[in-house]
Design a protein around this motif. Sequence first.
Motif, PDB file in Angstrom:
ATOM      1  N   PHE A 130      -6.445   2.551   2.069  1.00 47.03           N
ATOM      2  CA  PHE A 130      -7.657   1.946   1.530  1.00 47.03           C
ATOM      3  C   PHE A 130      -7.324   0.965   0.405  1.00 47.03           C
ATOM      4  O   PHE A 130      -7.879  -0.129   0.335  1.00 47.03           O
ATOM      5  CB  PHE A 130      -8.606   3.034   1.031  1.00 47.03           C
ATOM      6  CG  PHE A 130      -9.930   2.508   0.555  1.00 47.03           C
ATOM      7  CD1 PHE A 130     -10.844   1.984   1.445  1.00 47.03           C
ATOM      8  CD2 PHE A 130     -10.260   2.537  -0.792  1.00 47.03           C
ATOM      9  CE1 PHE A 130     -12.066   1.493   1.017  1.00 47.03           C
ATOM     10  CE2 PHE A 130     -11.475   2.051  -1.229  1.00 47.03           C
ATOM     11  CZ  PHE A 130     -12.379   1.536  -0.332  1.00 47.03           C
ATOM     12  N   THR A 131      -6.378   1.339  -0.455  1.00 44.39           N
ATOM     13  CA  THR A 131      -5.961   0.448  -1.542  1.00 44.39           C
ATOM     14  C   THR A 131      -5.326  -0.818  -0.979  1.00 44.39           C
ATOM     15  O   THR A 131      -5.583  -1.920  -1.470  1.00 44.39           O
ATOM     16  CB  THR A 131      -4.983   1.180  -2.474  1.00 44.39           C
ATOM     17  OG1 THR A 131      -5.609   2.377  -2.947  1.00 44.39           O
ATOM     18  CG2 THR A 131      -4.607   0.326  -3.664  1.00 44.39           C
ATOM     19  N   GLY A 132      -4.524  -0.685   0.069  1.00 42.87           N
ATOM     20  CA  GLY A 132      -3.948  -1.861   0.726  1.00 42.87           C
ATOM     21  C   GLY A 132      -5.014  -2.755   1.337  1.00 42.87           C
ATOM     22  O   GLY A 132      -4.913  -3.978   1.303  1.00 42.87           O
ATOM     23  N   THR A 133      -6.059  -2.143   1.880  1.00 45.14           N
ATOM     24  CA  THR A 133      -7.170  -2.913   2.465  1.00 45.14           C
ATOM     25  C   THR A 133      -7.913  -3.685   1.379  1.00 45.14           C
ATOM     26  O   THR A 133      -8.283  -4.849   1.588  1.00 45.14           O
ATOM     27  CB  THR A 133      -8.131  -1.966   3.206  1.00 45.14           C
ATOM     28  OG1 THR A 133      -7.392  -1.290   4.229  1.00 45.14           O
ATOM     29  CG2 THR A 133      -9.285  -2.723   3.826  1.00 45.14           C
ATOM     30  N   ILE A 134      -8.115  -3.063   0.245  1.00 47.36           N
ATOM     31  CA  ILE A 134      -8.761  -3.755  -0.883  1.00 47.36           C
ATOM     32  C   ILE A 134      -7.912  -4.944  -1.309  1.00 47.36           C
ATOM     33  O   ILE A 134      -8.421  -6.047  -1.537  1.00 47.36           O
ATOM     34  CB  ILE A 134      -8.990  -2.789  -2.061  1.00 47.36           C
ATOM     35  CG1 ILE A 134     -10.073  -1.780  -1.701  1.00 47.36           C
ATOM     36  CG2 ILE A 134      -9.353  -3.545  -3.336  1.00 47.36           C
ATOM     37  CD1 ILE A 134     -10.239  -0.673  -2.720  1.00 47.36           C
ATOM     38  N   ALA A 135      -6.597  -4.744  -1.405  1.00 52.94           N
ATOM     39  CA  ALA A 135      -5.696  -5.833  -1.798  1.00 52.94           C
ATOM     40  C   ALA A 135      -5.783  -6.997  -0.813  1.00 52.94           C
ATOM     41  O   ALA A 135      -5.847  -8.160  -1.219  1.00 52.94           O
ATOM     42  CB  ALA A 135      -4.260  -5.319  -1.887  1.00 52.94           C
TER      43      ALA A 135
ATOM     44  N   GLU B 191       0.868  -4.937  -3.451  1.00 48.71           N
ATOM     45  CA  GLU B 191      -0.121  -5.985  -3.227  1.00 48.71           C
ATOM     46  C   GLU B 191      -1.048  -6.179  -4.427  1.00 48.71           C
ATOM     47  O   GLU B 191      -1.714  -7.189  -4.534  1.00 48.71           O
ATOM     48  CB  GLU B 191      -0.994  -5.655  -2.010  1.00 48.71           C
ATOM     49  CG  GLU B 191      -0.227  -5.385  -0.753  1.00 48.71           C
ATOM     50  CD  GLU B 191       0.112  -3.893  -0.570  1.00 48.71           C
ATOM     51  OE1 GLU B 191      -0.186  -3.081  -1.465  1.00 48.71           O
ATOM     52  OE2 GLU B 191       0.672  -3.546   0.461  1.00 48.71           O
ATOM     53  N   LEU B 192      -1.133  -5.187  -5.302  1.00 44.51           N
ATOM     54  CA  LEU B 192      -2.025  -5.236  -6.476  1.00 44.51           C
ATOM     55  C   LEU B 192      -1.232  -4.864  -7.722  1.00 44.51           C
ATOM     56  O   LEU B 192      -1.436  -3.799  -8.300  1.00 44.51           O
ATOM     57  CB  LEU B 192      -3.190  -4.256  -6.311  1.00 44.51           C
ATOM     58  CG  LEU B 192      -4.254  -4.575  -5.293  1.00 44.51           C
ATOM     59  CD1 LEU B 192      -5.227  -3.417  -5.136  1.00 44.51           C
ATOM     60  CD2 LEU B 192      -5.007  -5.822  -5.675  1.00 44.51           C
ATOM     61  N   THR B 193      -0.359  -5.731  -8.156  1.00 45.36           N
ATOM     62  CA  THR B 193       0.549  -5.386  -9.254  1.00 45.36           C
ATOM     63  C   THR B 193      -0.154  -5.211 -10.591  1.00 45.36           C
ATOM     64  O   THR B 193       0.375  -4.555 -11.472  1.00 45.36           O
ATOM     65  CB  THR B 193       1.650  -6.450  -9.396  1.00 45.36           C
ATOM     66  OG1 THR B 193       1.027  -7.727  -9.580  1.00 45.36           O
ATOM     67  CG2 THR B 193       2.537  -6.462  -8.176  1.00 45.36           C
TER      68      THR B 193
END
Length: 170
Positions: free
Chosen positions: A106-111, A31-33
Motif C-alpha cells: 500500500f505504501t508503494g502504491t501511494i508512492a 520510493e518515499l525517502t
Amino acid sequence: MPTSEQLPTYLNQALKDGRAITLLADYRPAELTSYSLTVFGLVDTVGFEGLLLADDDSGTEYVRIPLPGSVAGGVAEIRTDSADARAVHELWSLWNNGVRDNYLQFTGTIATAWALARLDSALAGATVVGDKSMETAPQAKKRRSRARAGGTPPKSRRAASNAGNRRGRK
C-alpha cells in the motif's frame, strides 16, 4: 518512531498502557525517502494502525483507510489462559502472514500515485519544442486526376506538349 505529539491520543495512551506494540518503526520506503511508516498492533482489538508521516509534518489530521488484501494462512492456537498473550500471538501471526506485506504494498502504491501526480503536473506545464520550419511549412496539395471522356487515360503534360509540337511541324 513518531513522537508522542504526532500520535493520535488513543494510540499514544495505548502505548503507555501496554495495550499496543510497535511492529514496524520508521520504515523509509525507497520510493518515499522523506516519509516514514510506523505500524502498531492494538492488543484490545487485535487490529493494526499505521502512520505514514512526512519528515516535515508539524500536525496532521489522521485518516483511517482499511487495507485491501487478505492474510494468507490462519493463526495457530496456543495454550494459555491469558487473553493478552493470545492477542499478541494473533497480532504477530497476522503480521507475518500478510499484514506486513499489505502495508508495504500500500505504501508503494501511494508512492507511485504521488509520483504520477507530480509527473502529470509537470507535463501540464510543458511546451512542445520542435523544428519551427516543419510546423509552419504548408503541406502540398495533392492533385486530382480528371477522368477523360471515353475512359482514355490522361496524357502527361510533356506528352501532350510534344504531341502538339509534332503536329505543327511538317
